[in-house]
Write an enzyme that holds these catalytic residues in place. Structure first.
Site, PDB file in Angstrom:
ATOM      1  N   GLU A 154       0.806  -1.225   0.000  1.00 34.53           N
ATOM      2  CA  GLU A 154       0.000   0.000   0.000  1.00 34.53           C
ATOM      3  C   GLU A 154       0.833   1.266   0.000  1.00 34.53           C
ATOM      4  O   GLU A 154       0.552   2.206  -0.735  1.00 34.53           O
ATOM      5  CB  GLU A 154      -0.928   0.052   1.222  1.00 34.53           C
TER       6      GLU A 154
ATOM      7  N   HIS B  94     -10.900  -5.051   9.931  1.00 32.90           N
ATOM      8  CA  HIS B  94     -11.587  -4.753   8.684  1.00 32.90           C
ATOM      9  C   HIS B  94     -12.789  -3.851   8.899  1.00 32.90           C
ATOM     10  O   HIS B  94     -13.586  -3.658   7.992  1.00 32.90           O
ATOM     11  CB  HIS B  94     -12.046  -6.050   8.002  1.00 32.90           C
TER      12      HIS B  94
END
Lengths: 403, 426
Positions: A139, A208
């Site tokens: 990322e 998440h």
């Protein structure tokens, strides 16, 4: 039971939900307000019907967005096409990619897989593997790569498979995305869009289920918007891509399957404006993303109890649209903020401060803020339900504020 | 890994590369602590290794190239090139020396990182680039900016925090940017520039393959040995090799990350070896010799322009001053410093030019004088320049200042007159 709610909801909604018409009118009347929003011409009938019907039907399904709801009241609308929120995002993205060859997408599984939530489905086949780039799992590096590409004339749309993963890209987002325009003395622009699904889902677990808007909100130089309907999802996606500023577009995992009829004509939504969902007189409820639907569900109950809440989807998390919000506060004198963000240092906390600072004189009661609990989101369904604000709590809070 | 330093290979190399200590004969297990007092062992035999690694790539060992050229009796550079290189290195050195003076006189503040001693790397690479090629650097970026073409005036003004600086005084020492010269910064955190460089290289490839433009721009990313233990470095090596991006990763290995010796922080100190692990050539070169650097750079840049992908170049170099002007520089061994001072790249090039009759001492002196005047003039210009006014405070935060949002009165905040005065609360 759901049918009754539907009926009552539809009635009230139809009578009061002239929101698009109202806002469009009010926008043109304001002096000195640049009209950045191109609202579709035939929005009145279309918005009324799709707004009311789809909202009420969503509520009857208890906001389980996994089931795509069919809106039967759409027969009244003559223009527009119906689609799901993720398709609206895809449509917006595809239109912008068609319009400008410098727009490209990068992220994990955006290409051949079509995106983990199918937002980029079919785009790699159409535009090729370089324009819709499947990145490795890095990322920080691919966000930085997007920023470097943006500095050299491209317009990347960077996808975080889950917004939580962007924590790994914090270095690039904070230092480079937000700052390079300034530290380069205005020489380089960074027209990136960073988007992805966040928020609390269905038992996805703590990592998440994060809400990164609170972490990013202090970064100077970026804008943050949150979409909540297919209409504003497409509009915000297009506006974000066209903006010269770096924009972070927050989507919500549970809202991807919302169905709505959107205009056929091209339109964009103003990045800095809030959306009037339901005008009212008694209290201003400010919300965004998924909590909009919890609020609207609570609104049904409140209306039955005789309250008239004004619901505003703030949409722009950074900066706040203090005009729309201020006008509402001046009218109702009571504010309730409902958000999914954490209590500490969340969007609600900033919004409370901003309202107190700017509209203190107009308040008849302290600003109340309902946020998620300051806990890592538990896996267990019951616990998860209690971390997030539920419609019953909203009803109680309104009753308390309106005493 | 440690055993690749086989003592059975013959030692080549000229006298100046001889070490103070004999090469380590490493027997397993390798020592667990390498103190900073230990000199880096650079057996010249190592130079043969990049020929090893280079079997997979066309990059040839520098020594072989140099030897070859000498045999055919042609020099590595022409007179014009030599003078350009010399002038650039002198500019770098004089400018940095002036920075130190100005800092101690209170004209600039904060963190200032000087490049003295490393000029060969900057000059060696950047003088081969065109204006449309990009350079990305770290906080030790003054000389990269100068080599790339940013004027000494603009850099000095930036350091003084004046409006006429290349970044309007908003960036400072660690953020030298220039759109005109494609200097993509100047980054304060190590490693955060490497992905940006990867992005610039990505754009180059995109322009060629998607936009069908005639684009063979390359990007050169400079960073240090400390950065080579950072995740972003490896993530970018992977992506650059994967997508075959036109980028050159240049490691300025000066052996020290502030006070942390490279040997104490890195499991395998030979950074060039990490290139082949990702599928790109890894080259080690003597970073104190501008001609050697230039030869390697030529090969790497040509590779990138041809679309063959990235190269990792490790330059063994040294910074004569401390990490920054605030660093007392107590940890480094005096003998180590003396060893590298004897390999001053500017002295070496001067010697080469004079010995090979490419330039006379007089011509070189003229250049030095010219640069002295240029740097002096840059200081005067910076001194005379105005400081940023209040109105500049809120400019450039957003490219589109609508990003500050809509105020309570319904107007965009950037339309508020106080905004342009810099006194608005945003």
């Amino acid at each position: 039971m759901s049918a009754i709610i539907h009926g009552a909801g539809a009635a009230t909604a139809l009578s009061t939900f002239n929101s698009k018409k109202l806002v469009a009118r009010s926008r043109t009347n304001l002096p000195g307000r640049s009209k950045r929003c191109i609202v579709a011409a035939g929005s009145d009938d279309g918005s009324k019907s799709f707004g009311s019907s789809s909202l009420s039907l969503r509520h009857s399904h208890k906001l389980i967005a996994n089931n795509a709801v069919a809106t039967k009241a759409d027969t009244s609308a003559t223009t527009g096409h119906e689609l799901l929120l993720f398709e609206a995002l895809q449509e917006g993205l595809e239109e912008e990619m068609d319009r400008d060859p410098h727009v490209c997408v990068m992220g994990e599984d955006v290409g051949h897989y079509g995106g983990s939530y199918k937002v980029t489905k079919g785009l790699a086949d159409k535009f090729g593997d370089l324009r819709v780039l499947d990145t490795p799992i890095c990322e920080n590096a691919f966000t930085g790569m997007g920023i470097g590409a943006a500095m050299t004339d491209l317009r990347p749309v960077i996808e975080g498979m889950n917004m939580g993963f962007l924590l790994l890209a914090f270095n690039q987002i904070s230092n480079n995305c937000g700052m390079l325009h300034y530290t380069s003395g205005g020489q380089f622009t960074i027209p990136v869009v960073i988007r992805g699904p966040g928020g609390v889902g269905r038992q996805l677990g703590a990592e998440h289920s994060q809400r990164l808007e609170s972490y990013f909100q202090s970064i100077p130089g970026i804008q943050m918007v949150a979409c909540s309907t297919p209409y504003n999802a497409k509009g915000l996606m297009k506006a974000a891509i066209r903006s010269e500023n770096p924009v972070i577009l927050f989507e919500h995992v549970l809202l991807y399957n919302l169905k709505e009829k959107i205009p056929d004509e091209e339109y964009i939504c103003n990045l800095e404006e809030a959306e009037m969902v339901r005008p009212g007189e008694h209290i201003t409820i400010l919300t965004y993303s998924r909590m909009r639907y919890h609020v609207m569900q609570a609104a049904k109950t409140l209306v039955n109890k005789g309250y008239d809440p004004e619901v505003i989807d703030i949409r722009s998390l950074k900066p706040f649209d203090l005009y729309t919000i201020g006008n509402s506060v001046k009218k109702t004198h009571r504010v309730l903020i409902v958000e999914e963000c954490m209590r500490t240092g969340g969007i609600g906390a900033s919004l409370t401060a901003a309202i107190n600072e700017n509209f203190h004189d107009y308040l008849d009661a302290p600003v109340m803020c309902l946020s998620s609990q300051d806990v890592p989101t538990p896996y267990a369904g019951t616990l998860e339900e209690w971390t997030v604000v539920q419609p019953a709590q909203i009803v109680t809070a309104v009753e308390q504020l309106c005493q | 890994m440690a055993t690749s330093f086989s003592a059975t290979l013959p030692l080549h190399g000229s006298q100046e590369n001889r070490l103070l200590l004999p090469p380590i004969r490493l027997a397993p297990p390798p020592p667990s602590f390498l103190g900073s007092t230990r000199s880096l062992t650079v057996p010249s035999s190592r130079r043969l290794y990049h020929a090893h690694a280079a079997r997979r790539s066309p990059v040839v060992g520098v020594q072989e190239v140099v030897k070859e050229k000498k045999v055919t009796n042609s020099l590595l550079i022409t007179k014009e090139e030599g003078l350009v290189l010399y002038e650039d290195m002198i500019l770098g050195r004089s400018f940095e020396d002036m920075c130190a003076q100005m800092y101690y006189r209170g004209k600039m503040f904060g963190f200032v990182h000087l490049y003295n001693g490393q000029e060969a790397v900057s000059t060696g690479f950047i003088k081969l680039l065109t204006q449309s090629d990009s350079v990305v650097s770290t906080y030790r970026d003054h000389v990269h900016a100068l080599s790339k073409g940013v004027s000494a005036r603009a850099v000095m003004s930036e350091l003084f925090g004046k409006v006429t600086g290349c970044c309007r005084g908003q960036g400072g020492s660690m953020h030298m940017f220039s759109k005109e010269h494609n200097m993509l910064g100047g980054f304060a955190f190590i490693g955060e520039g490497i992905p940006v460089a990867t992005g610039a290289a990505f754009t180059s490839k995109y322009k060629r393959e998607v936009l069908k433009q005639d684009c063979d721009d390359v990007t050169v990313a400079f960073f240090g040995d400390g950065t080579c233990n950072n995740g972003q470095f490896y993530e970018c090596l992977n992506m650059a090799a994967l997508y075959k991006l036109p980028i050159i990763f240049v490691v300025e290995n000066n052996l020290w990350a502030i006070g942390m010796s490279h040997l104490r922080s890195t499991s395998d100190p030979e950074i060039w070896k990490k290139g082949p692990a990702f599928g790109m050539p890894g080259v080690h070169v003597d970073g104190m010799d501008v001609l050697k650097v230039r030869e390697v750079a030529k090969e790497a840049v040509t590779r990138a322009r041809r679309g063959e992908g990235p190269t990792l170049v490790e330059c063994e170099t040294y910074r004569f001053r401390g990490h920054s002007l605030a660093d007392p520089d107590e940890l480094r061994d005096a003998a180590e410093k003396a060893k590298y001072a004897a390999r001053d790249p500017i002295t070496a090039l001067k010697k080469y030019l004079v010995e090979n009759k490419l330039a006379s001492e007089g011509e070189l002196k003229t250049i030095e004088k010219k640069i002295d005047e240029l740097v002096e003039e840059a200081v005067e210009f910076a001194d005379a320049s105005p400081q940023p006014g209040r109105s500049q405070l809120l400019e450039n935060v957003f490219a589109d200042p609508k990003g500050f949002g809509i105020g309570p009165d319904g107007r965009y905040r950037c339309e508020d007159p106080k905004f342009t005065e810099g006194t608005a609360q945003v």
